[in-house]
Write an enzyme that holds these catalytic residues in place. Structure first.
Site, PDB file in Angstrom:
ATOM      1  N   ARG A   1       0.828  -1.216   0.000  1.00 38.26           N
ATOM      2  CA  ARG A   1       0.000   0.000   0.000  1.00 38.26           C
ATOM      3  C   ARG A   1       0.854   1.253   0.000  1.00 38.26           C
ATOM      4  NH1 ARG A   1      -4.280   0.471   4.649  1.00 38.26           N
ATOM      5  NH2 ARG A   1      -3.007  -0.986   5.864  1.00 38.26           N
TER       6      ARG A   1
ATOM      7  N   VAL B   1       0.850 -13.792   2.156  1.00 39.03           N
ATOM      8  CA  VAL B   1       1.019 -12.533   2.898  1.00 39.03           C
ATOM      9  C   VAL B   1       0.500 -11.351   2.072  1.00 39.03           C
ATOM     10  CG1 VAL B   1       2.718 -10.996   4.000  1.00 39.03           C
ATOM     11  CG2 VAL B   1       3.033 -13.467   4.133  1.00 39.03           C
TER      12      VAL B   1
ATOM     13  N   ARG C   1       0.051  -6.412  17.171  1.00 36.36           N
ATOM     14  CA  ARG C   1      -0.079  -4.950  17.315  1.00 36.36           C
ATOM     15  C   ARG C   1      -0.917  -4.616  18.546  1.00 36.36           C
ATOM     16  NH1 ARG C   1      -0.735  -4.021  10.804  1.00 36.36           N
ATOM     17  NH2 ARG C   1       1.483  -3.635  10.453  1.00 36.36           N
TER      18      ARG C   1
ATOM     19  N   HIS D   1      -8.567  -9.112   7.500  1.00 35.44           N
ATOM     20  CA  HIS D   1      -7.405  -8.271   7.758  1.00 35.44           C
ATOM     21  C   HIS D   1      -7.753  -6.879   7.270  1.00 35.44           C
ATOM     22  CE1 HIS D   1      -3.379  -7.028   8.385  1.00 35.44           C
ATOM     23  NE2 HIS D   1      -3.010  -7.002   7.116  1.00 35.44           N
TER      24      HIS D   1
HETATM   25  N1  LIG Z   1      -0.723  -9.856   5.463  1.00 33.22           N
HETATM   26  C1  LIG Z   1      -0.166  -8.848   6.088  1.00 33.22           C
HETATM   27  O1  LIG Z   1      -0.401  -8.658   7.278  1.00 33.22           O
HETATM   28  C2  LIG Z   1       0.767  -7.923   5.355  1.00 33.22           C
HETATM   29  C3  LIG Z   1       1.636  -7.065   6.047  1.00 33.22           C
HETATM   30  C4  LIG Z   1       2.521  -6.274   5.320  1.00 33.22           C
HETATM   31  C5  LIG Z   1       2.519  -6.320   3.925  1.00 33.22           C
HETATM   32  N2  LIG Z   1       1.635  -7.138   3.289  1.00 33.22           N
HETATM   33  C6  LIG Z   1       1.601  -7.243   1.817  1.00 33.22           C
HETATM   34  O2  LIG Z   1       2.720  -8.018   1.398  1.00 33.22           O
HETATM   35  C7  LIG Z   1       3.067  -7.655   0.055  1.00 33.22           C
HETATM   36  C8  LIG Z   1       4.570  -7.354  -0.011  1.00 33.22           C
HETATM   37  O3  LIG Z   1       4.864  -6.193   0.724  1.00 33.22           O
HETATM   38  P1  LIG Z   1       6.357  -5.608   0.706  1.00 33.22           P
HETATM   39  O4  LIG Z   1       6.363  -4.473   1.626  1.00 33.22           O
HETATM   40  O5  LIG Z   1       7.338  -6.716   0.865  1.00 33.22           O
HETATM   41  O6  LIG Z   1       6.433  -5.067  -0.809  1.00 33.22           O
HETATM   42  P2  LIG Z   1       7.766  -4.831  -1.666  1.00 33.22           P
HETATM   43  O7  LIG Z   1       7.383  -3.961  -2.807  1.00 33.22           O
HETATM   44  O8  LIG Z   1       8.886  -4.407  -0.797  1.00 33.22           O
HETATM   45  O9  LIG Z   1       8.103  -6.285  -2.210  1.00 33.22           O
HETATM   46  C9  LIG Z   1       7.299  -6.977  -3.106  1.00 33.22           C
HETATM   47  C10 LIG Z   1       8.214  -7.783  -4.006  1.00 33.22           C
HETATM   48  O10 LIG Z   1       7.401  -8.631  -4.844  1.00 33.22           O
HETATM   49  C11 LIG Z   1       8.105  -8.736  -6.064  1.00 33.22           C
HETATM   50  N3  LIG Z   1       7.223  -9.239  -7.120  1.00 33.22           N
HETATM   51  C12 LIG Z   1       6.281  -8.576  -7.815  1.00 33.22           C
HETATM   52  N4  LIG Z   1       5.723  -9.420  -8.707  1.00 33.22           N
HETATM   53  C13 LIG Z   1       6.325 -10.615  -8.577  1.00 33.22           C
HETATM   54  C14 LIG Z   1       6.181 -11.877  -9.221  1.00 33.22           C
HETATM   55  N5  LIG Z   1       5.282 -12.055 -10.184  1.00 33.22           N
HETATM   56  N6  LIG Z   1       6.969 -12.887  -8.828  1.00 33.22           N
HETATM   57  C15 LIG Z   1       7.891 -12.708  -7.830  1.00 33.22           C
HETATM   58  N7  LIG Z   1       8.074 -11.548  -7.195  1.00 33.22           N
HETATM   59  C16 LIG Z   1       7.296 -10.513  -7.563  1.00 33.22           C
HETATM   60  C17 LIG Z   1       8.617  -7.330  -6.323  1.00 33.22           C
HETATM   61  O11 LIG Z   1       9.648  -7.321  -7.302  1.00 33.22           O
HETATM   62  C18 LIG Z   1       9.077  -6.922  -4.938  1.00 33.22           C
HETATM   63  O12 LIG Z   1      10.458  -7.220  -4.737  1.00 33.22           O
HETATM   64  C19 LIG Z   1       2.164  -6.468  -0.287  1.00 33.22           C
HETATM   65  O13 LIG Z   1       1.037  -6.906  -1.016  1.00 33.22           O
HETATM   66  C20 LIG Z   1       1.728  -5.948   1.068  1.00 33.22           C
HETATM   67  O14 LIG Z   1       0.508  -5.231   1.015  1.00 33.22           O
HETATM   68  C21 LIG Z   1       0.772  -7.939   3.970  1.00 33.22           C
END
Ligand SMILES: NC(=O)c1ccc[n+]([C@@H]2O[C@H](COP(=O)([O-])OP(=O)(O)OC[C@H]3O[C@@H](n4cnc5c(N)ncnc54)[C@H](O)[C@@H]3O)[C@@H](O)[C@H]2O)c1
Length: 310
Positions: free
Chosen positions: A82, A118, A151, A175
């Site tokens: 986000r 995730v 949290r 979530h």
């Molecule tokens: N469930 C939860 O509680 C929770 C908490 C935090 C973040 N998230 C979610 O987790 C996800 C990742 O967050 P982040 O902060 O690590 O983001 P980020 O942008 O740092 O990392 C995401 C990675 O995914 C890679 N990616 C994109 N498409 C891909 C594909 N097809 N194959 C392989 N890799 C690919 C990107 O290159 C990037 O390195 C987001 O959707 C975020 O909203 C969920």
């Protein structure tokens, strides 16, 4: 044990690092589509091994799923995070495509893997991964409840000036802002929290928890990673060590809590087979009403995914 983490961004790399230094797996494969990023981060984690004293082999690859073959557990973190002003649901179209293609490639190489999602919007990305994987529901789950509960526990520990270790709690539901807090099931060293804190302060903590992700997005311009990475690693640990830990986990409900075919966070026992058991709490009318509201919200977003043609 071999664990693959898909997405070498903030959450994925943090999770891989914890899996390595806590020796939760013998081998951790980090995979991303961005050329060189996973290789670099895996190498960096491996170069930390002589300092932090661990043996876990860490391997980074760009889009080569053959290197993930035979994984016992796979954590999917790939997708957009986000930005300020966005809700998790705004990510659906892009992340659904990513989660679908990643899941299909993972299952082709590791048909027996247990999958932990995730990527956001979490509940609906768990739905996407589940249908794309064609695995039983007990083997495809989402991580959110451990984070949301952490949290809440952290805020309570701060308010009460006690160790976060002594706070036990469980949150249910989706979530997002419709998560369902259960103060009735919150204890501090075994003492019901309601005996230690005023109702208005507890309400304020619950509200802060509901928007806990947004608070961090506002501060950092992107979503959190330390606690999310740690929460995902804790789920991996429960599975690979067959710990039978009791955690809130997102899974498709098949009649539990009177809810069918909806992906929601509920307490489960997590062990070597994935979700070993869904625990059904005897919710009171108010709690059940909140859970139904959460269900309705998740179903709305699941319908969006259905319309996109998953
Ligand atoms: N469930 C939860 O509680 C929770 C908490 C935090 C973040 N998230 C979610 O987790 C996800 C990742 O967050 P982040 O902060 O690590 O983001 P980020 O942008 O740092 O990392 C995401 C990675 O995914 C890679 N990616 C994109 N498409 C891909 C594909 N097809 N194959 C392989 N890799 C690919 C990107 O290159 C990037 O390195 C987001 O959707 C975020 O909203 C969920």
């Amino acid at each position: 044990m071999k664990v693959t983490v898909v997405g070498a961004g903030n959450v994925g790399a943090t999770c891989a690092d914890i899996l390595a230094y806590r020796e939760i797996a013998n081998e951790v494969v980090l995979i991303d589509i961005k050329e060189g990023v996973a290789e670099g981060k895996a190498l960096d984690i491996w170069q930390k091994a002589p300092i932090d004293l661990y043996d876990t082999r860490t391997v980074g690859v760009t889009s080569d799923y053959s290197r993930t073959a035979g994984s016992d557990v796979v954590v999917i973190t790939s997708g957009l995070p986000r930005k300020p002003g966005m809700t998790r649901d705004d990510l659906i179209e892009t992340n659904a495509g990513i989660v679908k293609s990643v899941t299909e490639q993972i299952v082709a190489q590791s048909p027996d893997a247990i999958i932990i999602v995730v990527s956001n919007p979490l509940d609906v990305m768990t739905y996407q991964a589940h249908i794309s994987s064609k695995l039983p529901r007990t083997k495809v789950m989402g991580m959110a409840g451990i984070l949301d509960t952490a949290r809440y526990r952290a805020f309570l520990a701060q308010e009460l000036n006690v160790s976060p270790k002594d706070i036990q709690a469980v949150l249910l539901g989706g979530h997002g802002d419709t998560m369902v807090p259960l103060p009735r099931y919150t204890t501090v060293g075994g003492i019901p929290v309601t005996e230690l804190i005023d109702a208005d302060k507890l309400d304020a903590i619950i509200e802060r928890t509901k928007f806990g992700g947004g608070e961090l997005v506002k501060l950092m311009g992107t979503s959190a990673w330390y606690a999310p990475g740690s929460a995902a690693a804790q789920m991996v640990e429960a599975i690979v060590r067959d710990q039978r830990r009791v955690f809130p986990v997102c899974i498709r409900l098949d009649g539990e809590y009177g809810i069918e075919n909806c992906y929601l966070g509920v307490p489960v026992i997590l062990g070597k087979n994935g979700v070993e058991k869904v625990i059904e709490l005897a919710l009171n009318d108010d709690e059940m009403e909140l859970l139904r509201t959460s269900r309705d919200h998740v179903i709305d977003v699941m319908n969006v995914l259905d319309r996109l043609g998953k």
